[in-house]
Design a protein around this motif. Structure first.
Motif, PDB file in Angstrom:
ATOM      1  N   HIS A   1       0.826  -1.205   0.000  1.00  0.00           N
ATOM      2  CA  HIS A   1       0.000   0.000   0.000  1.00  0.00           C
ATOM      3  C   HIS A   1       0.860   1.255   0.000  1.00  0.00           C
ATOM      4  CE1 HIS A   1      -4.011  -1.644   0.325  1.00  0.00           C
ATOM      5  NE2 HIS A   1      -3.606  -2.438   1.296  1.00  0.00           N
ATOM      6  N   ILE A   2       1.900   1.249   0.827  1.00  0.00           N
ATOM      7  CA  ILE A   2       2.787   2.415   0.901  1.00  0.00           C
ATOM      8  C   ILE A   2       3.436   2.678  -0.447  1.00  0.00           C
ATOM      9  CG2 ILE A   2       4.887   3.333   1.954  1.00  0.00           C
ATOM     10  CD1 ILE A   2       4.141   1.620   4.462  1.00  0.00           C
ATOM     11  N   VAL A   3       3.975   1.649  -1.050  1.00  0.00           N
ATOM     12  CA  VAL A   3       4.671   1.800  -2.332  1.00  0.00           C
ATOM     13  C   VAL A   3       3.710   2.280  -3.415  1.00  0.00           C
ATOM     14  CG1 VAL A   3       5.858   0.518  -4.163  1.00  0.00           C
ATOM     15  CG2 VAL A   3       6.507   0.180  -1.770  1.00  0.00           C
ATOM     16  N   ALA A   4       2.491   1.764  -3.416  1.00  0.00           N
ATOM     17  CA  ALA A   4       1.516   2.181  -4.424  1.00  0.00           C
ATOM     18  C   ALA A   4       1.128   3.652  -4.258  1.00  0.00           C
ATOM     19  CB  ALA A   4       0.276   1.301  -4.350  1.00  0.00           C
ATOM     20  N   LEU A   5       1.061   4.114  -3.023  1.00  0.00           N
ATOM     21  CA  LEU A   5       0.659   5.497  -2.773  1.00  0.00           C
ATOM     22  C   LEU A   5       1.829   6.467  -2.827  1.00  0.00           C
ATOM     23  CD1 LEU A   5      -1.825   4.785   0.129  1.00  0.00           C
ATOM     24  CD2 LEU A   5      -2.408   5.484  -2.200  1.00  0.00           C
ATOM     25  N   ASP A   6       3.019   5.982  -2.544  1.00  0.00           N
ATOM     26  CA  ASP A   6       4.222   6.821  -2.522  1.00  0.00           C
ATOM     27  C   ASP A   6       5.246   6.208  -3.464  1.00  0.00           C
ATOM     28  OD1 ASP A   6       6.094   8.794  -1.694  1.00  0.00           O
ATOM     29  OD2 ASP A   6       6.840   7.489  -0.108  1.00  0.00           O
ATOM     30  N   ASP A   7       4.920   6.200  -4.747  1.00  0.00           N
ATOM     31  CA  ASP A   7       5.752   5.505  -5.730  1.00  0.00           C
ATOM     32  C   ASP A   7       7.134   6.120  -5.922  1.00  0.00           C
ATOM     33  OD1 ASP A   7       4.727   7.746  -6.950  1.00  0.00           O
ATOM     34  OD2 ASP A   7       4.268   6.746  -8.835  1.00  0.00           O
ATOM     35  N   GLN A   8       7.348   7.331  -5.447  1.00  0.00           N
ATOM     36  CA  GLN A   8       8.668   7.962  -5.538  1.00  0.00           C
ATOM     37  C   GLN A   8       9.495   7.748  -4.270  1.00  0.00           C
ATOM     38  OE1 GLN A   8       9.839   9.516  -8.391  1.00  0.00           O
ATOM     39  NE2 GLN A   8       8.005   8.558  -9.200  1.00  0.00           N
TER      40      GLN A   8
END
Length: 75
Positions: free
Chosen positions: A47-54
């Protein structure tokens, strides 16, 4: 909030509630790892990676810890 359903105007890079929410997810992932629940940590990290892809939040720290935990346990 799930990826793809983030309301318009929500900025996870700026300060405020959205960024605090991401930090909370990161903390939960870390706690899950320390509690021996790598599957829960993996789900939260996704979830974190999907929302904070940078990776402004530093999710790579949790990813590295997760990788080390799963490599030691063989999973």
């Amino acid at each position: 909030v799930v990826p793809g359903s983030v309301p318009a105007g929500v900025d996870f890079r700026g300060s405020g509630a959205a960024r605090f929410w991401l930090f909370t997810l990161k903390a939960r992932a870390f706690i899950a790892l320390r509690s021996g629940r790598p599957d829960d940590a993996r789900e939260l990290l996704a979830h974190i990676v999907a929302l904070d892809d940078q990776a402004h939040l530093g999710s790579e720290v949790i990813a590295t810890l997760l990788a080390s935990v799963t490599s030691r346990s063989g999973g």
